[in-house]
Design an enzyme around this catalytic site. Sequence first.
Site, PDB file in Angstrom:
ATOM      1  N   GLN A   1       0.839  -1.200   0.000  1.00 56.71           N
ATOM      2  CA  GLN A   1       0.000   0.000   0.000  1.00 56.71           C
ATOM      3  C   GLN A   1       0.878   1.255   0.000  1.00 56.71           C
ATOM      4  O   GLN A   1       1.700   1.456   0.893  1.00 56.71           O
ATOM      5  CB  GLN A   1      -0.931  -0.003   1.220  1.00 56.71           C
ATOM      6  CG  GLN A   1      -2.056   1.015   1.039  1.00 56.71           C
ATOM      7  CD  GLN A   1      -2.860   1.249   2.301  1.00 56.71           C
ATOM      8  OE1 GLN A   1      -2.290   1.426   3.371  1.00 56.71           O
ATOM      9  NE2 GLN A   1      -4.175   1.268   2.176  1.00 56.71           N
TER      10      GLN A   1
ATOM     11  N   TYR B   1      -5.562  10.662   4.395  1.00 53.87           N
ATOM     12  CA  TYR B   1      -4.194  10.967   3.968  1.00 53.87           C
ATOM     13  C   TYR B   1      -4.241  11.759   2.652  1.00 53.87           C
ATOM     14  O   TYR B   1      -5.314  12.111   2.166  1.00 53.87           O
ATOM     15  CB  TYR B   1      -3.368   9.668   3.929  1.00 53.87           C
ATOM     16  CG  TYR B   1      -3.346   9.055   5.319  1.00 53.87           C
ATOM     17  CD1 TYR B   1      -2.650   9.678   6.352  1.00 53.87           C
ATOM     18  CD2 TYR B   1      -4.121   7.933   5.628  1.00 53.87           C
ATOM     19  CE1 TYR B   1      -2.694   9.187   7.647  1.00 53.87           C
ATOM     20  CE2 TYR B   1      -4.168   7.437   6.928  1.00 53.87           C
ATOM     21  CZ  TYR B   1      -3.454   8.067   7.939  1.00 53.87           C
ATOM     22  OH  TYR B   1      -3.510   7.599   9.226  1.00 53.87           O
TER      23      TYR B   1
ATOM     24  N   ARG C   1      -7.702   2.033  -2.535  1.00 53.39           N
ATOM     25  CA  ARG C   1      -8.556   2.014  -1.340  1.00 53.39           C
ATOM     26  C   ARG C   1      -9.209   3.375  -1.161  1.00 53.39           C
ATOM     27  O   ARG C   1      -8.538   4.411  -1.228  1.00 53.39           O
ATOM     28  CB  ARG C   1      -7.745   1.685  -0.101  1.00 53.39           C
ATOM     29  CG  ARG C   1      -8.635   1.348   1.096  1.00 53.39           C
ATOM     30  CD  ARG C   1      -7.827   0.941   2.302  1.00 53.39           C
ATOM     31  NE  ARG C   1      -8.564   0.036   3.163  1.00 53.39           N
ATOM     32  CZ  ARG C   1      -8.441   0.001   4.486  1.00 53.39           C
ATOM     33  NH1 ARG C   1      -7.607   0.805   5.105  1.00 53.39           N
ATOM     34  NH2 ARG C   1      -9.134  -0.849   5.203  1.00 53.39           N
TER      35      ARG C   1
ATOM     36  N   GLY D   1      -9.163  -7.125   9.000  1.00 55.30           N
ATOM     37  CA  GLY D   1      -8.032  -6.508   9.675  1.00 55.30           C
ATOM     38  C   GLY D   1      -7.713  -7.219  10.976  1.00 55.30           C
ATOM     39  O   GLY D   1      -6.922  -8.166  11.012  1.00 55.30           O
TER      40      GLY D   1
HETATM   41  C1  PHB Z   1      -3.093   4.569  11.756  1.00 55.77           C
HETATM   42  O1  PHB Z   1      -1.873   4.568  11.932  1.00 55.77           O
HETATM   43  O2  PHB Z   1      -3.871   4.693  12.694  1.00 55.77           O
HETATM   44  C2  PHB Z   1      -3.621   4.415  10.408  1.00 55.77           C
HETATM   45  C3  PHB Z   1      -2.757   4.372   9.332  1.00 55.77           C
HETATM   46  C4  PHB Z   1      -3.256   4.226   8.059  1.00 55.77           C
HETATM   47  C5  PHB Z   1      -4.620   4.135   7.877  1.00 55.77           C
HETATM   48  C6  PHB Z   1      -5.475   4.151   8.943  1.00 55.77           C
HETATM   49  C7  PHB Z   1      -4.968   4.289  10.213  1.00 55.77           C
HETATM   50  O3  PHB Z   1      -5.111   4.030   6.652  1.00 55.77           O
END
Ligand code: PHB
Length: 363
Positions: free
Chosen positions: A99, A180, A227, A314
């Site tokens: 990713q 992000y 995603r 997850g």
């Molecule tokens: C996190 O570090 O909490 C985190 C990182 C990437 C994501 C979601 C959460 O896509």
Amino acid sequence: MTADLFSPITMGDIKLANRMVMAPMTRNRADEHNAPHDLNTTYYQQRATAGLIITEASQVSAEGVGYPGTPGIYRDEQVAGWRKITDAVHAGGGHIFIQLWYCGRISHPDLLPDNRTPVAPSAIRPEGEATTLEGMKAFVTPRALEMDEIAGIISQYKHAAAMAKQAGFDGVEVHAANGYLIDQFLRDGSNQRTDQYGGSVENRMRMLNEVLDAVIAVWPSNRVGIRLTPENSFNSMSDSNPLEHFRYFISHLNARNLAYIHILEGDMVSKSINIDYRVLRDGYNGLYMANNGYDKARAEASLSNGDSDFVAFGIPFLANPDLVYRYQHDLPLNDANFDTLYGGAEQGYTDYPILEQTITEPG
Ligand code: PHB
């Protein structure tokens, strides 16, 4: 039933052994140079029976970082660490995508080269705190990217995509989710630009399209997934009309012949689902990967209703390296230890009990 969780699925030119995907999960256990190492190899190797592993988010450059201890995919040393991981997963019969991540405003000057100010589409400070080596610190107001800086970020994605190929990955997932940088451009709560990267849905999608063009110049499109998180408010995100806006984005992904779209359904924060994901799924003509809080029963119902083609898990994979075996045999699951999610060593990472070995290797 047309397809169950344990039936193979063809994704582009790859045949996945089953429809159980290991979701990307940040674990903050890379070394001090943001490179993966042997402990990380053990972790991924233990989970190689997933039909597909999507790695933890991995920054495309030193500027893309947002947390301590997260791996990158831009330097040779990182490629060498990832190579051991991809070899181990392939030896276990699995497939693995990396990713690709650029955190943007979800970062802090303490984490960035020369203590730079984090960048974003607009100078809007997210609520909340960044994780730094000195503990939690309030997010700062990011600097809005100049138009002529965007090409530099796109070339970082292209470089990282090429490094991912060298590292032996089967493909890449573009992280356009969870608040992000790319998601900051997609959603109108964080993108208030008035140039060609803001305003209309077409403009807000421009950055994502440029990233996809760059990555697809390196990889065949059917080795590139994406995603998206239409309504996740995590990381101080919002959008005025998630269903309509993401319907547009997803319909414009149709022409790209991607490996899949990976949708985190609902809001991680409120734990509610407020839009109809079937509408989004029906607007897409490739593979749809569902995610967010699925267990075996919900996943099987989703597949048999045609709501998804495969499901990303997850926490269940985090706590159960042999999740495929456990689901197949309806065996009890290990509980996750939430105190050891982020950072640390073996504990809560590579030491979750594996039933498969005790059952299939008697004596
Ligand atoms: C996190 O570090 O909490 C985190 C990182 C990437 C994501 C979601 C959460 O896509």
